[in-house]
Scaffold this active site. Structure first.
Site, PDB file in Angstrom:
ATOM      1  N   PHE A   1      -2.206  -1.042   4.247  1.00 47.32           N
ATOM      2  CA  PHE A   1      -1.267  -1.271   5.340  1.00 47.32           C
ATOM      3  C   PHE A   1      -1.914  -2.278   6.300  1.00 47.32           C
ATOM      4  O   PHE A   1      -3.078  -2.101   6.682  1.00 47.32           O
ATOM      5  CB  PHE A   1      -1.006   0.055   6.041  1.00 47.32           C
TER       6      PHE A   1
ATOM      7  N   ASP B   1      -7.826   6.422   4.190  1.00 47.40           N
ATOM      8  CA  ASP B   1      -6.665   6.547   5.066  1.00 47.40           C
ATOM      9  C   ASP B   1      -5.640   7.400   4.321  1.00 47.40           C
ATOM     10  O   ASP B   1      -5.204   7.039   3.218  1.00 47.40           O
ATOM     11  CB  ASP B   1      -6.099   5.162   5.398  1.00 47.40           C
TER      12      ASP B   1
ATOM     13  N   TYR C   1       3.186  11.570  11.934  1.00 52.64           N
ATOM     14  CA  TYR C   1       4.644  11.429  12.133  1.00 52.64           C
ATOM     15  C   TYR C   1       5.371  11.140  10.827  1.00 52.64           C
ATOM     16  O   TYR C   1       6.581  11.027  10.805  1.00 52.64           O
ATOM     17  CB  TYR C   1       4.966  10.343  13.174  1.00 52.64           C
ATOM     18  N   LYS C   2       4.612  10.998   9.726  1.00 59.27           N
ATOM     19  CA  LYS C   2       5.247  10.737   8.429  1.00 59.27           C
ATOM     20  C   LYS C   2       5.550  12.091   7.772  1.00 59.27           C
ATOM     21  O   LYS C   2       6.430  12.796   8.237  1.00 59.27           O
ATOM     22  CB  LYS C   2       4.346   9.827   7.601  1.00 59.27           C
TER      23      LYS C   2
ATOM     24  N   ARG D   1      12.517   1.186  -0.444  1.00 60.12           N
ATOM     25  CA  ARG D   1      11.535   2.272  -0.530  1.00 60.12           C
ATOM     26  C   ARG D   1      12.201   3.614  -0.224  1.00 60.12           C
ATOM     27  O   ARG D   1      12.964   3.739   0.737  1.00 60.12           O
ATOM     28  CB  ARG D   1      10.447   1.975   0.503  1.00 60.12           C
TER      29      ARG D   1
HETATM   30  C1  LIG Z   1       1.752   4.270   9.027  1.00 58.99           C
HETATM   31  C2  LIG Z   1       0.409   3.682   8.865  1.00 58.99           C
HETATM   32  C3  LIG Z   1      -0.310   3.209   9.977  1.00 58.99           C
HETATM   33  C4  LIG Z   1       0.284   3.207  11.354  1.00 58.99           C
HETATM   34  O1  LIG Z   1      -0.680   3.115  12.359  1.00 58.99           O
HETATM   35  P1  LIG Z   1      -0.282   3.501  13.856  1.00 58.99           P
HETATM   36  O2  LIG Z   1      -1.466   3.159  14.662  1.00 58.99           O
HETATM   37  O3  LIG Z   1       0.051   4.958  13.852  1.00 58.99           O
HETATM   38  O4  LIG Z   1       0.917   2.696  14.224  1.00 58.99           O
HETATM   39  C5  LIG Z   1      -1.593   2.747   9.747  1.00 58.99           C
HETATM   40  N1  LIG Z   1      -2.139   2.716   8.517  1.00 58.99           N
HETATM   41  C6  LIG Z   1      -1.464   3.150   7.433  1.00 58.99           C
HETATM   42  C7  LIG Z   1      -2.112   3.102   6.083  1.00 58.99           C
HETATM   43  C8  LIG Z   1      -0.164   3.625   7.573  1.00 58.99           C
HETATM   44  O5  LIG Z   1       0.514   4.021   6.498  1.00 58.99           O
END
Ligand SMILES: *Cc1c(COP(=O)(O)O)cnc(C)c1O
Length: 394
Positions: free
Chosen positions: A110, A181, A206-207, A353
């Site tokens: 990400f 992660d 939040y996911k 997705r």
């Molecule tokens: C959703 C996601 C994020 C989001 O980061 P925030 O700081 O919460 O906005 C970061 N890394 C990964 C791999 C994600 O899937």
């Protein structure tokens, strides 16, 4: 038994296939927020830091998340956002290998994880190099130049899943520190963090954990290294004695040193309530249900929509809890789907997705969603200007 739809407030007429991006509202969340606002904040005021357990809440919630990712009691801290937790973990990991200059991630990570690495290495300014081979090539790119291997276990676009144990072993064999992660793993697939022996893990809530927009992130540090971590973000709540008000920073001798500043009590409280639904859920049962839903969806969509190309691994063992399809007009097709109550999302350049959350989805939902998608594709219902204008969030 799954699903547990009665534990959530899902709008009438919606089939929600986006719990991998923002989970649905758990029943009880609104009441908890109300109670925290009116009773704890409204009446107890500052006394609530003690009387309502606000100061301990980050640890209490961390332990509840720990149970879902195979982390021992006291090893998970919560707070801030995932981007910040990535920064903290990466800085701590780099300091463990002062003679090495390579950070290894992959090009399916990400972007914010890689951006945070870029920002951190610019700040440190010691000639670090960030390597991002393809996810398939990352294991072979682990060499003895690598200080830290930093990977997201489940690829946010394709759902492709890394073998956590094998890659961690390889990293350790090469003398590198491992950071996972778990943004798309926590609450989605069984994770055995302690068993993997990785030094660090981070993730958001939040996911799949349904903590609500902006809910606090989490960070895990392996218990045997916690006391050696030199925190980059050395805030007062990571201090050994915050209320001693010393001017010199002295980190807490526990995972508390990964705390930074004042926790977001409203969000943490809502997350705490959201985690209630997981009591009694066996992650292996959840995984079985997730695979069944995903396999059914793939089968239905491939039979009904031959122009869509599966963009996720066909092998269920290496796929997380989402399924992606590539389609040239994916953005417009997704808008047409959302307009008809089937909510997924779109990731550039052409990925439609769909997330599978067995807590609140069943087979009928999946088949209905595929039927609606078939209509949209077969009759080109996406081909109208109103579905082609991109919003800020896709
Ligand atoms: C959703 C996601 C994020 C989001 O980061 P925030 O700081 O919460 O906005 C970061 N890394 C990964 C791999 C994600 O899937």
């Amino acid at each position: 038994m799954l699903p547990k739809k009665d534990r959530f407030d899902i709008p009438e007429g919606v089939i929600y296939l986006d719990g991998n991006s923002l989970g649905v509202l758990p029943k009880g969340a609104a009441a908890r927020a109300q109670q925290v606002i009116t009773e704890e904040w409204g009446v107890s005021l500052i006394r609530a830091w003690n009387s309502a357990g606000w100061m301990d809440l980050p640890r209490v919630v961390g332990d509840r998340i720990g149970r879902l990712i195979g982390a021992p009691e006291g090893s998970v801290a919560t707070g801030d956002t995932l981007s910040i937790k990535v920064y903290q973990a990466l800085d701590a990991a780099l300091k463990m290998r002062p003679d090495r200059r390579v950070i290894l991630s992959d090009n399916g990570n990400f972007p914010t994880d890689v951006y945070m690495a870029q920002g951190l290495t610019r700040t440190i300014d010691k000639g670090y190099e960030i390597r991002t081979p393809s996810p398939e090539d990352v294991a072979d790119a682990i060499t003895d130049e690598v200080a830290v291997v930093m990977l997201t276990q489940v690829d946010y676009r394709s759902g492709r899943m890394h073998d956590m144990e094998a890659i961690t072993q390889k990293a350790h064999a090469a003398g590198a520190v491992m950071i996972w992660d778990l943004a798309h793993s926590a609450g989605a697939v069984p994770v055995d963090l302690a068993g993997s022996n990785a030094e660090f893990a981070v993730g958001c809530t939040y996911k799949y954990l349904n903590g609500g927009p902006g809910a606090p992130a989490f960070i895990y540090a392996r218990p045997d290294i916690v006391e050696t971590i030199d925190p980059a973000l050395s805030g007062w709540l990571g201090h050994d004695a915050p209320f001693a008000m010393e001017l010199g920073y002295r980190p807490a001798m526990s995972t508390e040193r990964l705390r930074i500043g004042t926790p977001s009590i409203l969000q943490l409280s809502v997350l705490d309530t959201a985690l209630d639904v997981w009591d009694g859920v066996d992650m292996h049962d959840l995984r079985q249900a997730s695979i069944a839903l995903s396999e059914r969806f793939i089968k239905e969509v491939e039979a009904r929509c031959p122009t869509l190309a599966l963009a996720s691994p066909r092998d269920q063992q290496v796929r997380g809890s989402q399924v992606s399809f590539g389609f040239e007009h994916g953005y417009a097709a997704m808008q047409a789907l959302i307009d008809r109550g089937v909510i997924g999302d779109f990731r550039a350049p052409n990925i439609m997705r769909f997330g599978f959350t067995p807590l609140y989805l069943d087979e009928t939902d999946v088949v209905n969603a595929a039927e609606i998608l078939e209509e949209i594709i077969r009759d080109d219902l996406w081909d109208t200007p109103k579905y082609k204008t991109k919003s800020r969030v896709t």
